[in-house]
Design a protein around this motif. Sequence first.
Motif, short mmCIF file in Angstrom:
data_model
loop_
_atom_site.label_atom_id
_atom_site.label_comp_id
_atom_site.label_asym_id
_atom_site.label_seq_id
_atom_site.Cartn_x
_atom_site.Cartn_y
_atom_site.Cartn_z
N UNK A 54 -61.14 -21.70 -13.82
CA UNK A 54 -60.67 -21.00 -12.61
C UNK A 54 -60.83 -21.91 -11.39
N UNK A 55 -62.04 -22.54 -11.37
CA UNK A 55 -62.29 -23.44 -10.24
C UNK A 55 -61.28 -24.59 -10.24
N UNK A 57 -58.32 -24.59 -11.42
CA UNK A 57 -57.00 -24.13 -10.98
C UNK A 57 -56.96 -23.91 -9.48
N UNK A 58 -58.13 -23.51 -8.93
CA UNK A 58 -58.16 -23.19 -7.51
C UNK A 58 -58.15 -24.43 -6.62
N UNK A 60 -56.82 -27.32 -7.13
CA UNK A 60 -55.75 -28.32 -7.29
C UNK A 60 -55.19 -28.77 -5.95
N UNK A 61 -54.86 -27.79 -5.09
CA UNK A 61 -54.23 -28.13 -3.81
C UNK A 61 -55.21 -28.89 -2.93
N UNK A 74 -64.58 -23.43 -2.08
CA UNK A 74 -64.32 -22.87 -3.41
C UNK A 74 -65.53 -23.06 -4.32
#
Lengths: 598, 179
Positions: A54-55, A57-58, A60-61, A74
């Motif tokens: 999850x981390x 995926x979070x 990435x930006x 995050x």
Amino acid sequence: MIHLRSLASLRRHLPKLALSAAGILLCLGLFIVLQAERTYRQERIGQLTMQAHILAATVTAALAFDDRAAAGEYVAALGADPSLRAAAVYKADGSLFAGYRLSVALPLPPVLIPGVAPVEKERMIVTAPVIQNGALLGTVYVRILAEPLSRRLQRYGAIALLAVMASLVAAVLGIGQAALARANAELQKHAADLAEVNRMLEQQIEERERVEETLRQAQKMEAVGQLTGGIAHDFNNLLQVILGNLDVMRSRLPPEDNGLGLKLEAAQRAGERAAVLTAQLLAFARRQPLDARPIEINRLVTGMSNLLHRSLGEAIEIRTRLAPGLWWVSADANQLENALLNLAVNARDAMPGHGTLTIETRNLRLDDDDPALSDRLQTSECVAIEVHDTGTGMSPEVIEKAFEPFFTTKDIGRGTGLGLSQVYGFVKQSGGHIDIVSAPGAGATIRILLPRIADPTGRATLAGRAEPIPHGQEQELILLVEDDANVRMIGLEMLRSLGYRVIEAADGHEALRLLAAEPQVQLLFSDIGLPGGLSGRQLADRVRALRPDLPILLTTGYAHHAISQAGGLSPGIELLGKPFTHAALAQKIRQMLEPGSL
Amino acid sequence: MMPDPARIVGMARRRASVAAAVACLITSTAHAEDNPVVAAIEAAYLTKFAAFIEWPPGAPDALCVLASDAIGRLIEQAESKLPADAGPANVRRLQSESPAAECGVLFISDPDRDAAMPPMAPATLVVTDRAAEGRKGVINFVIRDDRVRFEIDDAEAARRGLTISSKLLSLAVFVKPRA
């Protein structure tokens, strides 16, 4: 039985089984705990991996646009999980991009080489790649502290407790079963002991019953003996009167008697037969007057040879096995001859047609054989006289009754049933023992045991037979003592007919007076049973003191007193049983007045 | 516990609002052409935006650059570092008069240009560099704390049929939300 045996074997192995079960339960508990621990770790790793993804995926930006602050936020947001120790985002080149630590004491790896997940024991570490549109932007690193051991132990405590309890129960069951098995074995042993005791008790009861039976039999014999003895004694006195009178009548018969002599003889024979019967009864009752003297049985048996051959006939072979050096015994020789003859005749009757009769004598020490018998005979040394036959034998029932008077297996008219009882009475009266060993078809052995006595200095003389009647002389004075007037009268008649001078007395005291008054008296002839407080025996003792050289002849039909015992009569005192014949009286008196004359 | 992603976005937006307020106070005149480092960063970002944008079907996919040659080269360099399937297929340098109908992303670096926007397809992501209000594209680079950041006009993106990833939105210093 097989089922019981398999059950017993199962019971024997149960403790081992229970212990094995306890061990298995413990192992199972341990396995469950380990399994739970593994599952817990896997689940935790799974959760951790999910968090990392999850981390990843979070961020990435944030990674793409190099926004450390955002990435830091995050990452820090993961700190809401209390077990989280550290989390970080690394760039694709491995350098730290953003990190979060619970405390400064928890260092983050400065560089993370992608694809390599550091593995540590207490801590769980998961990394996940950050990929956007197929491009690897970096790596996420998450680290948590595994649940503390105490917490985990708490969790597994219940399982462990259950396993321990179960194994304890199994162990206790096993131990209990083992104790039960032991108790059972103990119980079986006790039962066996009890059975053994019971068996001994039954044996003792049996033995006791046997002894009681013997006692009962002895008491019966005793009672019958007393009865017959009493009757026989009275009969003897009556027969004495009858026979005595017949004797007198015959002696006074004129030459022309018109056949009266023959009739008198017939009466006399009948009377004598009656006398034999009463003598037998007395013998059984152990009340016959016995003239016990030291005898050599071998001589006696040898002397009976002719008599036995005559009595048994040609069909019966007679053998003797006489042990050399046989001890002396004390017995009435005539009665012993009678007894042996009786046994021989019985044996003959048991061997119809032909057979072998064996008379065997030997010395016997009872200590080794039969201590009880030894006690009864009051000696351990005795002489055994055994009469074997090869006849039909006897059943145990017959053996049991064989000595009872009037018991006979012979046809009516052939036996009186008094033979063996006479023998029995005689042996018992002589202080001996008699028994029978026999079985149907196996012949019979009748054994007489007589106690040994010390060897006497002089040789005993066997009673003679068929001598001419010796008469007395006018000057020979005899003192007759008899309380029964009839009997006294017969005695008087007999003595006078034999040529003796006679003075008479009715009791002991009168006899003593007469004896004092008449010093010429050469022989005292007295009944034993006298009234007035002085018995014949006592009279004899008194007379002995006054006139030690005076021969004394005692008579009785009832002499079970001390006289009958071996050596009961002192030298110079003789005994004549009632009813006595003319001839027997004559011989006895001559023998006493002239010792060595016969 | 995993933080709620919505919460993260929320936090990011709040953070973005604060950043926007701060941005108003900082006056920066430095443009990409003045600072080669900023230009390189912007070029790198420009190539990465496409990964967070969803175009309607049939939209053009070229990355068009209406800027100086230096910036154009930088962008071409950055683009060449990306994997083949990540982002627009090609980079086109446009002249101010060139039609931009083929462009999925149009970067206009000159904020001082008064010239009107070149004709373009409706679904074109316009990226501007520190443009004045009224001239900003869907994404507008700004400098915050000496770092290159960006604002996003999500309302404009909606009008153009573009969907911007919340991840990207959460990084923006200011987001003009959709109506």
